[in-house]
Scaffold this motif. Structure first.
Motif, PDB file in Angstrom:
ATOM      1  N   VAL A   3       0.820  -1.205   0.000  1.00  9.45           N
ATOM      2  CA  VAL A   3       0.000   0.000   0.000  1.00  9.45           C
ATOM      3  C   VAL A   3       0.856   1.257   0.000  1.00  9.45           C
ATOM      4  O   VAL A   3       0.546   2.227  -0.663  1.00  9.45           O
ATOM      5  CB  VAL A   3      -0.960  -0.026   1.199  1.00  9.45           C
ATOM      6  CG1 VAL A   3      -1.586   1.334   1.403  1.00  9.45           C
ATOM      7  CG2 VAL A   3      -2.043  -1.046   0.947  1.00  9.45           C
ATOM      8  N   GLN A   4       1.985   1.188   0.734  1.00 11.16           N
ATOM      9  CA  GLN A   4       2.868   2.353   0.763  1.00 11.16           C
ATOM     10  C   GLN A   4       3.321   2.728  -0.646  1.00 11.16           C
ATOM     11  O   GLN A   4       3.385   3.885  -0.992  1.00 11.16           O
ATOM     12  CB  GLN A   4       4.113   2.081   1.610  1.00 11.16           C
ATOM     13  CG  GLN A   4       3.889   2.272   3.090  1.00 11.16           C
ATOM     14  CD  GLN A   4       3.665   0.935   3.755  1.00 11.16           C
ATOM     15  OE1 GLN A   4       3.039   0.055   3.158  1.00 11.16           O
ATOM     16  NE2 GLN A   4       4.138   0.767   4.966  1.00 11.16           N
ATOM     17  N   SER A   5       3.623   1.686  -1.447  1.00 13.01           N
ATOM     18  CA  SER A   5       4.179   1.992  -2.747  1.00 13.01           C
ATOM     19  C   SER A   5       3.132   2.553  -3.699  1.00 13.01           C
ATOM     20  O   SER A   5       3.477   3.167  -4.690  1.00 13.01           O
ATOM     21  CB  SER A   5       4.839   0.755  -3.357  1.00 13.01           C
ATOM     22  OG  SER A   5       3.840  -0.157  -3.740  1.00 13.01           O
ATOM     23  N   THR A   6       1.843   2.360  -3.390  1.00 10.75           N
ATOM     24  CA  THR A   6       0.834   2.936  -4.266  1.00 10.75           C
ATOM     25  C   THR A   6       0.851   4.453  -4.174  1.00 10.75           C
ATOM     26  O   THR A   6       0.412   5.133  -5.082  1.00 10.75           O
ATOM     27  CB  THR A   6      -0.578   2.450  -3.912  1.00 10.75           C
ATOM     28  OG1 THR A   6      -0.797   2.725  -2.545  1.00 10.75           O
ATOM     29  CG2 THR A   6      -0.766   0.994  -4.213  1.00 10.75           C
ATOM     30  N   SER A   7       1.371   4.980  -3.064  1.00 10.67           N
ATOM     31  CA  SER A   7       1.371   6.427  -2.921  1.00 10.67           C
ATOM     32  C   SER A   7       2.546   7.057  -3.658  1.00 10.67           C
ATOM     33  O   SER A   7       2.572   8.249  -3.859  1.00 10.67           O
ATOM     34  CB  SER A   7       1.415   6.811  -1.449  1.00 10.67           C
ATOM     35  OG  SER A   7       2.631   6.363  -0.907  1.00 10.67           O
ATOM     36  N   VAL A   8       3.515   6.236  -4.074  1.00 10.91           N
ATOM     37  CA  VAL A   8       4.708   6.791  -4.713  1.00 10.91           C
ATOM     38  C   VAL A   8       4.404   7.448  -6.061  1.00 10.91           C
ATOM     39  O   VAL A   8       4.814   8.574  -6.298  1.00 10.91           O
ATOM     40  CB  VAL A   8       5.804   5.709  -4.846  1.00 10.91           C
ATOM     41  CG1 VAL A   8       6.959   6.221  -5.668  1.00 10.91           C
ATOM     42  CG2 VAL A   8       6.286   5.318  -3.479  1.00 10.91           C
ATOM     43  N   PRO A   9       3.661   6.753  -6.949  1.00  6.21           N
ATOM     44  CA  PRO A   9       3.408   7.385  -8.236  1.00  6.21           C
ATOM     45  C   PRO A   9       2.721   8.745  -8.117  1.00  6.21           C
ATOM     46  O   PRO A   9       3.050   9.659  -8.878  1.00  6.21           O
ATOM     47  CB  PRO A   9       2.502   6.390  -8.959  1.00  6.21           C
ATOM     48  CG  PRO A   9       2.642   5.116  -8.235  1.00  6.21           C
ATOM     49  CD  PRO A   9       3.089   5.418  -6.860  1.00  6.21           C
ATOM     50  N   THR A  10       1.815   8.908  -7.170  1.00  5.87           N
ATOM     51  CA  THR A  10       1.136  10.188  -7.037  1.00  5.87           C
ATOM     52  C   THR A  10       2.114  11.276  -6.651  1.00  5.87           C
ATOM     53  O   THR A  10       2.043  12.393  -7.138  1.00  5.87           O
ATOM     54  CB  THR A  10       0.004  10.125  -5.992  1.00  5.87           C
ATOM     55  OG1 THR A  10       0.483   9.383  -4.891  1.00  5.87           O
ATOM     56  CG2 THR A  10      -1.260   9.533  -6.547  1.00  5.87           C
ATOM     57  N   CYS A  87     -13.607 -13.141   3.289  1.00  2.88           N
ATOM     58  CA  CYS A  87     -12.293 -12.579   2.963  1.00  2.88           C
ATOM     59  C   CYS A  87     -11.656 -11.931   4.183  1.00  2.88           C
ATOM     60  O   CYS A  87     -10.439 -12.002   4.365  1.00  2.88           O
ATOM     61  CB  CYS A  87     -12.410 -11.578   1.828  1.00  2.88           C
ATOM     62  SG  CYS A  87     -12.907 -12.389   0.316  1.00  2.88           S
ATOM     63  N   ALA A  88     -12.492 -11.298   5.015  1.00  6.44           N
ATOM     64  CA  ALA A  88     -11.943 -10.680   6.222  1.00  6.44           C
ATOM     65  C   ALA A  88     -11.348 -11.754   7.127  1.00  6.44           C
ATOM     66  O   ALA A  88     -10.225 -11.607   7.627  1.00  6.44           O
ATOM     67  CB  ALA A  88     -13.020  -9.896   6.954  1.00  6.44           C
ATOM     68  N   VAL A  89     -12.100 -12.853   7.303  1.00  7.77           N
ATOM     69  CA  VAL A  89     -11.594 -13.931   8.168  1.00  7.77           C
ATOM     70  C   VAL A  89     -10.299 -14.499   7.597  1.00  7.77           C
ATOM     71  O   VAL A  89      -9.301 -14.649   8.301  1.00  7.77           O
ATOM     72  CB  VAL A  89     -12.660 -15.042   8.326  1.00  7.77           C
ATOM     73  CG1 VAL A  89     -12.064 -16.252   9.029  1.00  7.77           C
ATOM     74  CG2 VAL A  89     -13.850 -14.512   9.097  1.00  7.77           C
ATOM     75  N   ILE A  90     -10.334 -14.785   6.280  1.00  9.79           N
ATOM     76  CA  ILE A  90      -9.137 -15.343   5.645  1.00  9.79           C
ATOM     77  C   ILE A  90      -7.950 -14.415   5.844  1.00  9.79           C
ATOM     78  O   ILE A  90      -6.844 -14.841   6.204  1.00  9.79           O
ATOM     79  CB  ILE A  90      -9.387 -15.532   4.127  1.00  9.79           C
ATOM     80  CG1 ILE A  90     -10.445 -16.593   3.887  1.00  9.79           C
ATOM     81  CG2 ILE A  90      -8.095 -15.872   3.392  1.00  9.79           C
ATOM     82  CD1 ILE A  90      -9.991 -17.980   4.142  1.00  9.79           C
ATOM     83  N   SER A 224      -1.391  -3.030   5.937  1.00 14.36           N
ATOM     84  CA  SER A 224      -1.400  -3.121   4.477  1.00 14.36           C
ATOM     85  C   SER A 224      -1.451  -4.577   4.030  1.00 14.36           C
ATOM     86  O   SER A 224      -2.080  -4.885   3.019  1.00 14.36           O
ATOM     87  CB  SER A 224      -0.223  -2.369   3.863  1.00 14.36           C
ATOM     88  OG  SER A 224       0.976  -2.824   4.409  1.00 14.36           O
ATOM     89  N   ALA A 225      -0.820  -5.480   4.790  1.00 13.58           N
ATOM     90  CA  ALA A 225      -0.907  -6.900   4.434  1.00 13.58           C
ATOM     91  C   ALA A 225      -2.351  -7.388   4.553  1.00 13.58           C
ATOM     92  O   ALA A 225      -2.835  -8.118   3.693  1.00 13.58           O
ATOM     93  CB  ALA A 225       0.003  -7.719   5.333  1.00 13.58           C
ATOM     94  N   LEU A 226      -3.042  -6.940   5.608  1.00 12.22           N
ATOM     95  CA  LEU A 226      -4.449  -7.341   5.780  1.00 12.22           C
ATOM     96  C   LEU A 226      -5.261  -6.939   4.558  1.00 12.22           C
ATOM     97  O   LEU A 226      -6.026  -7.736   4.006  1.00 12.22           O
ATOM     98  CB  LEU A 226      -5.036  -6.688   7.030  1.00 12.22           C
ATOM     99  CG  LEU A 226      -4.670  -7.323   8.366  1.00 12.22           C
ATOM    100  CD1 LEU A 226      -5.161  -6.474   9.520  1.00 12.22           C
ATOM    101  CD2 LEU A 226      -5.269  -8.722   8.458  1.00 12.22           C
ATOM    102  N   VAL A 227      -5.081  -5.700   4.110  1.00 12.86           N
ATOM    103  CA  VAL A 227      -5.860  -5.215   2.968  1.00 12.86           C
ATOM    104  C   VAL A 227      -5.502  -5.979   1.705  1.00 12.86           C
ATOM    105  O   VAL A 227      -6.379  -6.411   0.953  1.00 12.86           O
ATOM    106  CB  VAL A 227      -5.616  -3.708   2.767  1.00 12.86           C
ATOM    107  CG1 VAL A 227      -6.299  -3.239   1.497  1.00 12.86           C
ATOM    108  CG2 VAL A 227      -6.123  -2.943   3.954  1.00 12.86           C
ATOM    109  N   SER A 281     -11.612   1.794  -2.240  1.00 15.69           N
ATOM    110  CA  SER A 281     -11.781   2.647  -1.066  1.00 15.69           C
ATOM    111  C   SER A 281     -11.030   2.063   0.127  1.00 15.69           C
ATOM    112  O   SER A 281     -10.462   2.799   0.934  1.00 15.69           O
ATOM    113  CB  SER A 281     -13.266   2.850  -0.748  1.00 15.69           C
ATOM    114  OG  SER A 281     -13.921   1.616  -0.787  1.00 15.69           O
ATOM    115  N   LEU A 282     -10.985   0.721   0.194  1.00 19.21           N
ATOM    116  CA  LEU A 282     -10.206   0.094   1.274  1.00 19.21           C
ATOM    117  C   LEU A 282      -8.735   0.471   1.173  1.00 19.21           C
ATOM    118  O   LEU A 282      -8.113   0.908   2.145  1.00 19.21           O
ATOM    119  CB  LEU A 282     -10.323  -1.422   1.156  1.00 19.21           C
ATOM    120  CG  LEU A 282     -11.230  -2.118   2.145  1.00 19.21           C
ATOM    121  CD1 LEU A 282     -11.322  -3.585   1.815  1.00 19.21           C
ATOM    122  CD2 LEU A 282     -10.712  -1.902   3.549  1.00 19.21           C
ATOM    123  N   ILE A 283      -8.184   0.332  -0.044  1.00 23.73           N
ATOM    124  CA  ILE A 283      -6.754   0.599  -0.219  1.00 23.73           C
ATOM    125  C   ILE A 283      -6.451   2.057   0.068  1.00 23.73           C
ATOM    126  O   ILE A 283      -5.506   2.390   0.783  1.00 23.73           O
ATOM    127  CB  ILE A 283      -6.314   0.214  -1.641  1.00 23.73           C
ATOM    128  CG1 ILE A 283      -6.389  -1.302  -1.789  1.00 23.73           C
ATOM    129  CG2 ILE A 283      -4.905   0.699  -1.927  1.00 23.73           C
ATOM    130  CD1 ILE A 283      -6.057  -1.813  -3.155  1.00 23.73           C
TER     131      ILE A 283
END
Ligand SMILES: Nc1ncnc2c1ncn2[C@@H]1O[C@H](COP(=O)(O)OP(=O)(O)OP(=O)(O)O)[C@@H](O)[C@H]1O
Ligand SMILES: [Mg+2]
Lengths: 295, 350
Positions: A3-10, A87-90, A224-227, A281-283
């Motif tokens: 998730v952290q790396s998704t903010s890099v391109p912006t 998916c949340a449980v998994i 971020s791993a959970l998401v 929206s989760l991410i």
């Protein structure tokens, strides 16, 4: 991708989008790839979700909201809730298992670490189909694990352990666990060893040091791993179909069902758009949250 | 107050011996430094004491307790890590009271203890700050406070001052000494800076290549180095090869130097080394007593402002002599002079 790396391109966009120097030129091929293979299909899907479905036929361009309205049918709402819960449980189970596992592996010697990582990568390369079929065999009455239980005297005679939600869970865990481990592997192996050591000098045994220092200090990674695992699990649509009853079907299965068997492409598209929006929206939400907790 | 003993301790990494037959008996309540060049095994020894690594062989004792197999979390040693290792998810006072939190002490008590320690390190107003609101020096003090929070038996610091600038470093050296004296806690500091070791400690342990070279007070280490390594590593020295005689003279390059040899070195037979320090030497145009001087040639004169460093040579030997700055030397580079030797000098085994 974290998730952290998704903010890099912006960040890169805002600083250097005006000029088109040689540094930016290199962004063009991946940009085109993203546009052609990701954004265009998504836009087409978005458009199709508003199309009119011709009864007993295909669809024609239009702008109707009925596809989204059909969504409020209790069947789909329960499927949605079921998908999200599953998916949340998994994701929670996977990450809770993957954290201590990865932590222990990362502290082993390199010669031990590498085969373990390779094994996990191997599992990750297996498609859902292969994993699904192997579990149908493993859980079957004739050749499955229940025979071992009979041999051990736990059961009287072999039983089929699927279809059941338990079977879905097992297969999904198998599918998502390597992914979870590989997402948290880099931050954990980079994790400063001296932190748990400092905890030890202050009286924390290895287990307490793990829960009072390693876990809280890595909470951004964990979130971020959970998401990521959650989103990864949402995409699985074969396991519920192969290992579950129709009552266990998730939204992904229903989308497949609508698109392929019922030929109701606009409705399938509407559901997909909805699912995508949930993921986005989760991410985004978690990205904001982890940025806030760091800063 | 704990006295630390190591008996014949070895540490091996594969086939590499990082520590070799280490025997140490360190007094309690003292400031002790482990001094040695990079890679000499200081941190390794240190981690054995803290229990973060285990010895391959040998015994570690705190007072009379054998702690060799005791895990770190039961040893009660306070440790300041080189990178401080503060917990990023906790603020200052929570970091300091982490150990108390493990013991499930009530919050008020933990807070009070943290405040007390912050008072001790002279940073009373930062209890609620997060770590990234602290300067490097402040972080270090917080790490010190945290290490002291559990009233440890031993207080260990691994190169605590290496990341600080020269001024702050000197300041922290004094603070650490004060702190140690106030608390009377047995303190071990790792350093590769010989100046730091000399100014701070009661006892210096010099280590090289995993072996203890010498244990002693700073003055002993400086005045009576027991191996060539120590003489060379601590301060500047020139080591003359020759034979120490029973009568206290030193036979060197066919001369008999009347220097009053002191030290453990064997007399009359085996070659030994005579250790000459800059402050023991002086340059004169002509000496009255040839058995008390060596003819040298001036090689280099460097005026440092505070003093003048003169390098003079005799054959392969180079001597450093310090002259007061401010008035003329009366000689220049290339001149041949006599180097006056001290009345007493230290000899050691070659
Ligand atoms: N885990 C390890 N595995 C293999 N070798 C190691 C390990 N830890 C230390 N060593 C080796 O042991 C020797 C001593 O290392 P140590 O860290 O104790 O040095 P040091 O005196 O603290 O040096 P520095 O002043 O650079 O910190 C070095 O040669 C190092 O390469
Ligand atoms: Mg070190």
């Amino acid at each position: 991708m974290t998730v952290q790396s998704t903010s890099v391109p912006t960040a890169a966009k805002s600083s250097s989008f005006g000029r088109l120097d040689s540094k930016n030129l290199i962004l063009i091929p991946p940009g085109i790839m993203l546009l052609v293979f990701f954004l265009c299909p998504f836009l087409i899907m978005g458009a199709v979700s508003f199309y009119y479905r011709v009864p007993d036929g295909f669809y024609e361009p239009d702008f109707v909201l009925s596809n989204y309205a059909a969504f409020f049918d209790p069947v789909f709402l329960t499927a949605l809730v079921r998908s999200l819960t599953l998916c949340a449980v998994i994701s929670v189970v996977c990450v809770s298992l993957a954290m201590p596992f990865t932590y222990l592996v990362s502290r082993m010697r390199r010669v031990v670490q590498i085969p373990i990582v390779i094994l996990l990568l191997c599992i990750l390369t297996l498609s859902e189909v292969i994993l699904g079929f192997s579990w149908t065999i493993l859980l079957s009455r004739t050749a499955g694990v229940s025979n071992i239980l009979v041999w051990l005297g736990v059961l009287d005679r072999p039983v089929s352990l699927y279809p059941s939600s338990f079977a879905i869970m097992i297969a999904m865990l198998h599918f998502c666990f390597p992914f979870a481990v590989l997402t948290i592997y880099p931050p954990i192996s980079r994790f400063d060893r001296s932190l748990p050591e400092a905890a030890a000098t202050m009286g924390a045994g290895p287990v307490r040091a793990f829960f009072t220092v390693v876990v809280p200090a890595l909470r951004g990674t964990i979130i971020s791993a959970l998401v990521l695992v959650f989103v990864f699990a949402l995409g699985a649509y074969l396991f519920p179909q192969m290992l579950g009853r129709p009552a266990d079907w998730t939204l992904s299965v229903l989308i497949t069902d609508q698109a392929i068997y019922k030929s109701n492409i606009p409705f399938a598209a509407a559901m997909s758009v909805f699912l995508c929006l949930i993921c986005f929206s989760l991410i985004l939400g978690v990205g904001k949250l982890s940025k806030k907790s760091e800063g | 107050m704990t006295n630390l003993t190591l008996e014949n301790v070895w540490k091996r990494f594969g086939s590499f011996d990082a520590l070799k037959h280490v025997n140490l008996d360190l007094p309690s309540g003292k400031m002790i430094t482990f001094l040695g060049p990079s890679g000499s095994g200081k941190s390794t020894l240190f981690r054995l004491v803290a229990g973060l690594d285990s010895a391959s062989e040998g015994v570690v004792r705190f007072d009379d307790t054998d702690v060799t197999r005791m895990p770190a979390h039961q040893r009660n040693v306070g440790m300041v890590f080189q990178n401080y290792a503060l917990f990023p998810h906790l603020n200052v006072w929570e970091n300091i009271s982490y150990g108390l939190m493990l013991q499930r002490r009530p919050k008020a008590e933990r807070r009070a203890r943290a405040e007390e320690l912050l008072e001790l390190i002279k940073l009373p107003h930062i209890a609620d700050r997060t770590l990234n609101q602290l300067s490097g020096g402040q972080r270090q003090r917080v790490a010190i406070a945290r290490a002291l929070a559990m009233e440890p038996r031993l207080f260990l610091l691994d190169e605590p001052l290496s990341a600080l600038d020269a001024k702050l470093r000197e300041h922290m050296q004094n603070e650490l000494c004060d702190l140690q004296q106030t608390l009377g806690i047995t303190t071990i500091v790792v350093t590769h800076d010989q100046r730091e070791a000399m100014t701070m400690s009661d006892v210096v342990v010099v280590i090289d290549h995993g072996e203890i070279q010498q244990v002693g007070t700073p003055l002993e280490i400086y005045r009576k180095p027991s191996t060539p390594f120590v003489a060379d590593f601590v301060g500047t020295s020139t080591l003359l090869e020759g034979i120490a005689r029973q009568d206290g003279t030193f036979e060197f390059e066919g001369r008999r130097l009347n220097v009053g040899c002191i030290g453990e070195a064997e007399r009359d037979h085996t070659p030994s080394l005579l250790c000459l320090r800059p402050e023991q030497l002086a340059l004169r145009t002509q000496s009255d007593d040839p058995s008390h001087a060596i003819p040298v040639e001036v090689r280099l004169i460097r005026d440092l402002g505070s003093e003048i460093e003169v390098t003079a040579s005799f054959g392969k030997y180079e001597f450093l002599v310090k002259e007061p700055s401010g008035h003329s030397l009366g000689y220049s580079e290339g001149d041949r002079l006599d180097l006056l030797l001290p009345d007493h000098a230290h000899v050691m085994r070659a």
